[in-house]
Design a protein around this motif. Sequence first.
Motif, PDB file in Angstrom:
ATOM      1  N   THR A   1       0.830  -1.210   0.000  1.00 60.13           N
ATOM      2  CA  THR A   1       0.000   0.000   0.000  1.00 60.13           C
ATOM      3  C   THR A   1       0.868   1.265   0.000  1.00 60.13           C
ATOM      4  O   THR A   1       0.358   2.361  -0.122  1.00 60.13           O
TER       5      THR A   1
ATOM      6  N   ARG B   1      -1.267   1.769  -4.138  1.00 53.37           N
ATOM      7  CA  ARG B   1      -2.176   0.840  -3.477  1.00 53.37           C
ATOM      8  C   ARG B   1      -2.974   0.026  -4.490  1.00 53.37           C
ATOM      9  O   ARG B   1      -3.161  -1.176  -4.341  1.00 53.37           O
TER      10      ARG B   1
ATOM     11  N   ALA C   1      -6.779  -3.411   3.213  1.00 54.50           N
ATOM     12  CA  ALA C   1      -6.137  -3.932   1.997  1.00 54.50           C
ATOM     13  C   ALA C   1      -6.390  -5.432   1.852  1.00 54.50           C
ATOM     14  O   ALA C   1      -6.773  -5.919   0.778  1.00 54.50           O
TER      15      ALA C   1
END
Length: 302
Positions: free
Chosen positions: A214, A254, A286
């Motif tokens: 990310t 990301r 995520a």
Amino acid sequence: MNRIRSSASGRIPFSVEFSPPRDAAAEARLWRAVREFERLNPAFVSMTYGAGGSTRDRTVRVTGQIAEETTLLPVAHLTAVGHSIDELRAMCGAYADRGISNILALRGDPPGDPLGEWVKHPEGVEYAEELVRLVRDMGDFHVGVASFPEGHYRAPDLEHDTRYLVQKLRAGAEYSITQMFFDVEDYLRLRDRVAAHDPEQAEKPIIPEIMPITSLRSARRSLELSGSHLPRALEERLRRAAGDGPEEDRAAVREVGIEVATEMAERLISEGAPCLHFITLNFARATSEVLANLGTSISARV
Ligand SMILES: Cc1cc2nc3c(=O)[nH]c(=O)nc-3n(C[C@H](O)[C@H](O)[C@H](O)COP(=O)(O)OP(=O)(O)OC[C@H]3O[C@@H](n4cnc5c(N)ncnc54)[C@H](O)[C@@H]3O)c2cc1C
């Protein structure tokens, strides 16, 4: 179920890694992630073990709370760094007292400079293999170990590294979790090497670890510490996404990170990986996105 098993259903379980929080705010964030993952029913959650005394206390305390206050199955990491054998035994006792029976037995890295020279505690253990035996001898523990698709950075070659991984499995470890990697071929070759060394030990799950990237900056730091590498094409893709500005374009990085983690997970599922273990950095978002992308190929806890 209080031990790690692979799925027989054809669908694949997932698990997540947390780290001990540094302060009250980080602890609140960790608990938000714990509760979010609890809804998603992972096979287990693991908690890393730091080098310092206070981080270690937090690992034991928070892992104990997860065991007592949630429906999750915790796996406590334990390292040999700075511990005598008596202290290692006491740690196992502390985990057992809190209802934790799954331990990931690791040698750990030198405090301060993880890539520096390893110095054994004068009354401690030299290699993780000895820790596996020690934990097993302490009673009813299920023990896992680390494995390294790209080879451990201290190992002179992959053959050496595989030989000692197999020894840890023969010593009683029931599964291994890999270091993060970004080329699925490295995981498949590790599996082949273990099978070539010892077909019986190759029956034990080798659980691949996935880090959804990310932030390029923090990914580089994690890679440096882990000895893993980004394939050149992926590095280039992430650099392009990050852009040339003073601050990297986090949203773009990301997006690539989630896409790559999803592609890796899909390939690992098709190659028969027993479980997918995600590094979360104590955030649920995520990993949840990757799991959502994978949809029905991810099963609830086995
Ligand atoms: C999934 C995972 C989780 C981790 N969690 C943590 C954590 O919570 N805290 C932390 O501090 N670190 C953690 N680590 C990092 C780990 O502690 C380091 O990578 C460490 O350098 C190696 O640990 P090990 O247990 O693999 O050691 P070992 O298995 O002891 O191996 C260390 C080195 O010695 C070699 N070797 C092993 N046995 C022998 C032998 N008998 N003779 C000669 N050479 C031998 C190996 O090939 C390797 O090069 C984790 C790593 C992984 C993959």
